[in-house]
Design a protein around this motif. Structure first.
Motif, PDB file in Angstrom:
ATOM      1  N   MET A   1      -5.719   6.003 -12.346  1.00  9.09           N
ATOM      2  CA  MET A   1      -4.823   4.839 -12.411  1.00  9.09           C
ATOM      3  C   MET A   1      -4.041   4.918 -13.721  1.00  9.09           C
ATOM      4  O   MET A   1      -4.652   5.100 -14.784  1.00  9.09           O
TER       5      MET A   1
ATOM      6  N   GLY B   1      -1.449 -15.602  -1.640  1.00  9.70           N
ATOM      7  CA  GLY B   1      -1.187 -14.220  -2.068  1.00  9.70           C
ATOM      8  C   GLY B   1      -1.608 -14.015  -3.510  1.00  9.70           C
ATOM      9  O   GLY B   1      -2.074 -14.938  -4.186  1.00  9.70           O
TER      10      GLY B   1
ATOM     11  N   LEU C   1       1.020  -5.336  -9.589  1.00  9.21           N
ATOM     12  CA  LEU C   1      -0.114  -6.185  -9.984  1.00  9.21           C
ATOM     13  C   LEU C   1       0.337  -7.358 -10.844  1.00  9.21           C
ATOM     14  O   LEU C   1       0.898  -7.171 -11.935  1.00  9.21           O
TER      15      LEU C   1
ATOM     16  N   VAL D   1      -2.161  -2.329   0.495  1.00  7.14           N
ATOM     17  CA  VAL D   1      -3.358  -1.669   1.060  1.00  7.14           C
ATOM     18  C   VAL D   1      -2.902  -0.512   1.951  1.00  7.14           C
ATOM     19  O   VAL D   1      -2.281  -0.720   2.987  1.00  7.14           O
TER      20      VAL D   1
ATOM     21  N   LEU E   1       7.302 -12.547   8.845  1.00  9.60           N
ATOM     22  CA  LEU E   1       8.425 -11.696   8.422  1.00  9.60           C
ATOM     23  C   LEU E   1       7.948 -10.684   7.392  1.00  9.60           C
ATOM     24  O   LEU E   1       7.337 -11.061   6.385  1.00  9.60           O
TER      25      LEU E   1
ATOM     26  N   VAL F   1       9.483 -13.041  -6.133  1.00  5.14           N
ATOM     27  CA  VAL F   1      10.343 -12.839  -4.945  1.00  5.14           C
ATOM     28  C   VAL F   1      10.692 -14.203  -4.354  1.00  5.14           C
ATOM     29  O   VAL F   1      11.855 -14.501  -4.067  1.00  5.14           O
TER      30      VAL F   1
ATOM     31  N   ILE G   1      -8.666  -8.806  -3.264  1.00  3.28           N
ATOM     32  CA  ILE G   1      -8.518  -9.015  -1.818  1.00  3.28           C
ATOM     33  C   ILE G   1      -9.184 -10.320  -1.377  1.00  3.28           C
ATOM     34  O   ILE G   1      -8.613 -11.106  -0.616  1.00  3.28           O
TER      35      ILE G   1
ATOM     36  N   GLN H   1      -4.270   4.343  -1.759  1.00  2.00           N
ATOM     37  CA  GLN H   1      -3.142   4.112  -2.675  1.00  2.00           C
ATOM     38  C   GLN H   1      -3.390   2.838  -3.497  1.00  2.00           C
ATOM     39  O   GLN H   1      -3.020   2.748  -4.657  1.00  2.00           O
TER      40      GLN H   1
ATOM     41  N   PRO I   1      -6.172  -0.863  -3.093  1.00  2.00           N
ATOM     42  CA  PRO I   1      -7.581  -1.224  -3.221  1.00  2.00           C
ATOM     43  C   PRO I   1      -8.497  -0.234  -2.517  1.00  2.00           C
ATOM     44  O   PRO I   1      -8.104   0.385  -1.532  1.00  2.00           O
TER      45      PRO I   1
ATOM     46  N   GLY J   1       5.950 -12.434   4.441  1.00  2.00           N
ATOM     47  CA  GLY J   1       5.202 -11.326   3.837  1.00  2.00           C
ATOM     48  C   GLY J   1       4.045 -10.883   4.722  1.00  2.00           C
ATOM     49  O   GLY J   1       3.274 -11.707   5.202  1.00  2.00           O
ATOM     50  N   GLY J   2       3.951  -9.574   4.932  1.00  2.00           N
ATOM     51  CA  GLY J   2       2.919  -9.029   5.825  1.00  2.00           C
ATOM     52  C   GLY J   2       1.871  -8.221   5.090  1.00  2.00           C
ATOM     53  O   GLY J   2       1.297  -7.283   5.637  1.00  2.00           O
TER      54      GLY J   2
ATOM     55  N   GLY K   1       0.404  -4.707   5.757  1.00  2.00           N
ATOM     56  CA  GLY K   1      -0.693  -4.230   4.876  1.00  2.00           C
ATOM     57  C   GLY K   1      -0.350  -4.314   3.402  1.00  2.00           C
ATOM     58  O   GLY K   1      -1.230  -4.291   2.561  1.00  2.00           O
TER      59      GLY K   1
HETATM   60  C1  LIG Z   1      -3.456  -0.074  -7.371  1.00  2.00           C
HETATM   61  C2  LIG Z   1      -4.169  -1.298  -6.875  1.00  2.00           C
HETATM   62  C3  LIG Z   1      -5.560  -1.279  -6.754  1.00  2.00           C
HETATM   63  C4  LIG Z   1      -6.221  -2.407  -6.284  1.00  2.00           C
HETATM   64  N1  LIG Z   1      -7.579  -2.363  -6.116  1.00  2.00           N
HETATM   65  C5  LIG Z   1      -8.247  -3.421  -5.592  1.00  2.00           C
HETATM   66  C6  LIG Z   1      -9.624  -3.322  -5.254  1.00  2.00           C
HETATM   67  O1  LIG Z   1     -10.247  -2.272  -5.393  1.00  2.00           O
HETATM   68  N2  LIG Z   1     -10.246  -4.432  -4.734  1.00  2.00           N
HETATM   69  C7  LIG Z   1      -9.567  -5.604  -4.507  1.00  2.00           C
HETATM   70  O2  LIG Z   1     -10.173  -6.585  -4.047  1.00  2.00           O
HETATM   71  N3  LIG Z   1      -8.234  -5.705  -4.768  1.00  2.00           N
HETATM   72  C8  LIG Z   1      -7.558  -4.643  -5.297  1.00  2.00           C
HETATM   73  N4  LIG Z   1      -6.195  -4.722  -5.506  1.00  2.00           N
HETATM   74  C9  LIG Z   1      -5.501  -5.971  -5.220  1.00  2.00           C
HETATM   75  C10 LIG Z   1      -5.114  -6.119  -3.741  1.00  2.00           C
HETATM   76  O3  LIG Z   1      -4.609  -4.918  -3.261  1.00  2.00           O
HETATM   77  C11 LIG Z   1      -4.073  -7.213  -3.625  1.00  2.00           C
HETATM   78  O4  LIG Z   1      -4.627  -8.432  -4.064  1.00  2.00           O
HETATM   79  C12 LIG Z   1      -3.583  -7.504  -2.227  1.00  2.00           C
HETATM   80  O5  LIG Z   1      -3.310  -6.321  -1.525  1.00  2.00           O
HETATM   81  C13 LIG Z   1      -2.329  -8.375  -2.345  1.00  2.00           C
HETATM   82  O6  LIG Z   1      -1.919  -8.804  -1.088  1.00  2.00           O
HETATM   83  P1  LIG Z   1      -0.674  -9.791  -0.933  1.00  2.00           P
HETATM   84  O7  LIG Z   1      -0.510 -10.043   0.509  1.00  2.00           O
HETATM   85  O8  LIG Z   1      -0.834 -10.953  -1.828  1.00  2.00           O
HETATM   86  O9  LIG Z   1       0.562  -8.998  -1.530  1.00  2.00           O
HETATM   87  P2  LIG Z   1       1.330  -7.677  -1.059  1.00  2.00           P
HETATM   88  O10 LIG Z   1       0.382  -6.634  -0.645  1.00  2.00           O
HETATM   89  O11 LIG Z   1       2.276  -7.399  -2.189  1.00  2.00           O
HETATM   90  O12 LIG Z   1       2.156  -8.136   0.225  1.00  2.00           O
HETATM   91  C14 LIG Z   1       3.395  -8.796   0.152  1.00  2.00           C
HETATM   92  C15 LIG Z   1       4.240  -8.333   1.328  1.00  2.00           C
HETATM   93  O13 LIG Z   1       5.456  -9.059   1.323  1.00  2.00           O
HETATM   94  C16 LIG Z   1       6.508  -8.186   1.692  1.00  2.00           C
HETATM   95  N5  LIG Z   1       7.765  -8.764   1.170  1.00  2.00           N
HETATM   96  C17 LIG Z   1       8.201  -8.774  -0.114  1.00  2.00           C
HETATM   97  N6  LIG Z   1       9.389  -9.405  -0.189  1.00  2.00           N
HETATM   98  C18 LIG Z   1       9.709  -9.808   1.056  1.00  2.00           C
HETATM   99  C19 LIG Z   1      10.815 -10.525   1.620  1.00  2.00           C
HETATM  100  N7  LIG Z   1      11.840 -10.950   0.868  1.00  2.00           N
HETATM  101  N8  LIG Z   1      10.814 -10.755   2.964  1.00  2.00           N
HETATM  102  C20 LIG Z   1       9.772 -10.338   3.749  1.00  2.00           C
HETATM  103  N9  LIG Z   1       8.716  -9.660   3.254  1.00  2.00           N
HETATM  104  C21 LIG Z   1       8.680  -9.409   1.932  1.00  2.00           C
HETATM  105  C22 LIG Z   1       6.125  -6.862   1.051  1.00  2.00           C
HETATM  106  O14 LIG Z   1       6.760  -5.765   1.682  1.00  2.00           O
HETATM  107  C23 LIG Z   1       4.612  -6.852   1.248  1.00  2.00           C
HETATM  108  O15 LIG Z   1       4.230  -6.204   2.442  1.00  2.00           O
HETATM  109  C24 LIG Z   1      -5.503  -3.589  -5.960  1.00  2.00           C
HETATM  110  C25 LIG Z   1      -4.102  -3.598  -6.073  1.00  2.00           C
HETATM  111  C26 LIG Z   1      -3.440  -2.469  -6.514  1.00  2.00           C
HETATM  112  C27 LIG Z   1      -1.949  -2.497  -6.591  1.00  2.00           C
END
Ligand SMILES: Cc1cc2nc3c(=O)[nH]c(=O)nc-3n(C[C@H](O)[C@H](O)[C@H](O)COP(=O)(O)OP(=O)(O)OC[C@H]3O[C@@H](n4cnc5c(N)ncnc54)[C@H](O)[C@@H]3O)c2cc1C
Length: 471
Positions: free
Chosen positions: A370, A448, A419, A41, A31, A294, A456, A54, A56, A7-8, A38
């Motif tokens: 939202m 994650g 979320l 984000v 991967l 996932v 974040i 889109q 955070p 996950g990236g 991102g």
């Molecule tokens: C609308 C919204 C508003 C938000 N606002 C805020 C804010 O203002 N402040 C704040 O602190 N946080 C906020 N957040 C929370 C923050 O954005 C998230 O906590 C953070 O981006 C999550 O990161 P992550 O790496 O855990 O997950 P993700 O961003 O979901 O990353 C997971 C990655 O894994 C990849 N992936 C999935 N399945 C596979 C697979 N089988 N093989 C390889 N790759 C895969 C995906 O493509 C994705 O790139 C918000 C979230 C949302 C949705």
């Protein structure tokens, strides 16, 4: 020695970053199933200097996790790109709640706590005293709504906590665990029978405990001195994952985009990942930063019990995000934004006043609406069009903010399953998952948004902790 990060998003990028700093430095492969890093984000700068976010839009300064992110920001040389909002700024101080069919300001000064507001039928401070007389209920976990209703009354649960839960995780306070947002308060109730009594005793005892002095980096010192409350970056929040990706490439991390993992199997001290092109990668450790459901599907064949636990841990909800820009200043109140109390049964969760936070060169108004979350399907059906969400968002902005203007630009994103919901029992399920991994000696760590907090800062901290554990 090789490590694979799955996950990236910010979680995976941070995990790879912290891994690359360990010695001896392992060979690292990251991967990512999509064409970019991102995850959620994503920032789209507009010509007028406004950024349409889109996902955070702001990061918090407070707490150890906030300081950890600041340190990361400093290490990535992003200090000069920070756009801080200081604690006296209206966007840091003022919050609006839409309840009782109108906009209400949330009390935020001492005097407002003891005088009546339009949001509650009594001064907000009066609800605190409920706590002294409320009965303790012996429970291991419960919905945050029930806890707050018991301790402070229904009005606080309905008009404050429920909209706050919508704002943080787009969730339903009747299902979200009290430990998600009020862990310490819950522990005080369980330990002392009352929050006020508990807090008094706890803090008195804490004062006598000698704590190691915290060391703050220069950026954290600056943030403290200048009283930063929240911040973003020039170019928007995506500046952070972009800088992380650049740093990883410099550190020879092999970032494989458009590469989806299809299964993970374990054999002794090794893990094997099967990829979308049917090739396999073997590694001595996987750090998973994909959503728990996932990962659940990826391990299901070989470890069905673990797969089920991961799948049930944190179901994600979908959110419609509608960015709007109006030519004129349409805001009557300067604030971070407005949260909608779910009992109003409106099809939106809230409106963020982006241009009150960061105005760019624009004299107009930028807003983000939202929509959906826990109630997405109920309001919009399974597959609404972007046009439908745009129309609803504009009509709600007009209704709630009492304006007639039409936006001159807009952008709609439907974020499917974005979320995670930390429902009652989250802690126990997470404990079972960690126990399973430990007892079966599986070479995998978890980080994650699905596990230790959805913001974040939490996600970056979870990545750091996952790396520390294996390093
Ligand atoms: C609308 C919204 C508003 C938000 N606002 C805020 C804010 O203002 N402040 C704040 O602190 N946080 C906020 N957040 C929370 C923050 O954005 C998230 O906590 C953070 O981006 C999550 O990161 P992550 O790496 O855990 O997950 P993700 O961003 O979901 O990353 C997971 C990655 O894994 C990849 N992936 C999935 N399945 C596979 C697979 N089988 N093989 C390889 N790759 C895969 C995906 O493509 C994705 O790139 C918000 C979230 C949302 C949705």
């Amino acid at each position: 020695m090789s490590k694979v990060v799955l996950g990236g998003g910010l979680g995976g990028l941070s995990a790879a970053y912290y891994l690359a700093k360990t010695a001896p430095k392992p060979a690292i492969t990251l991967l990512e199933s999509s064409a970019r890093t991102g995850g959620w984000v994503k920032s789209t700068p507009q010509q007028n200097g406004i950024v349409f976010e889109q996902g955070p839009r702001t990061l918090r300064i407070s707490g150890d996790a906030g300081l950890n992110t600041l340190q990361l920001v400093e290490d990535l040389n992003l200090g000069n790109k920070i756009l801080p909002i200081v604690s006296s700024h209206p966007a840091a101080k003022n919050r609006l709640i839409y309840a009782h069919g109108r906009l209400n300001s949330l009390p935020n000064t001492g005097i407002q706590f003891i005088t009546k507001s339009t949001l509650f039928s009594k001064p907000m401070g009066a609800y605190l005293f409920n706590d002294l007389f409320a009965k303790k209920k012996d429970v291991h976990d419960e919905p945050i709504y029930d806890f707050v209703e018991r301790r402070f009354g229904k009005e606080i649960a309905e008009n404050l906590i429920s909209p706050m839960i919508c704002g943080i995780c787009a969730g339903n306070a009747h299902e979200i665990s009290v430990k998600f947002l009020m862990r310490k308060m819950f522990e005080l109730e369980q330990g002392y029978g009352s929050l006020i009594v508990g807090a008094f005793k706890y803090f008195s005892a804490q004062r006598k405990v000698k704590k190691p002095k915290k060391v703050f980096g220069p950026l954290a010192v600056k943030a403290k001195q200048q009283k930063w409350s929240i911040y973003s970056f020039t170019g928007g929040c995506e500046t952070l994952p972009l800088a992380l990706s650049e740093n990883l490439l410099k550190n020879n991390v092999n970032i494989k985009l458009n590469t989806s993992c299809k299964s993970v199997t374990f054999d002794g001290k090794q893990a094997t990942l099967t990829l979308s092109d049917n090739k396999t990668i073997s590694t001595d450790h996987v750090i998973s930063a994909v959503p728990s459901a996932v990962l659940g599907a990826l391990v299901q064949n070989q470890h069905p019990d673990l797969g089920n636990l991961l799948t049930n841990l944190a179901k994600n909800v979908s959110v419609g995000v509608v960015n709007l820009h109006f030519k004129d200043n349409i805001l009557k109140d300067q604030a971070f934004g407005v949260l909608v109390a779910p009992k109003e049964n409106l099809p939106i969760l809230g409106i963020i006043f982006d241009s009150c936070c960061f105005s760019g060169k624009s004299s107009g108004t930028a807003l983000t609406v939202m929509m959906g979350g826990y109630w997405f399907e109920q309001h919009f059906g399974k597959n609404p069009t972007e046009q439908k969400l745009l129309e609803i968002a504009i009509s709600q902005v007009k209704h709630i903010l009492n304006v007639q203007s039409e936006p001159e630009t807009s952008k709609v994103n439907i974020l499917h399953q974005c979320l995670p919901q930390y429902i009652v029992g989250h802690d126990d399920t997470l404990q079972k998952i960690n126990d399973y991994i430990d007892t079966h000696n599986l070479p995998i760590s978890l980080c994650g948004a699905s596990y230790y907090g959805v913001g974040i800062n939490d996600v970056i901290m979870s990545a750091r902790n996952a790396v520390n554990k294996i390093a």
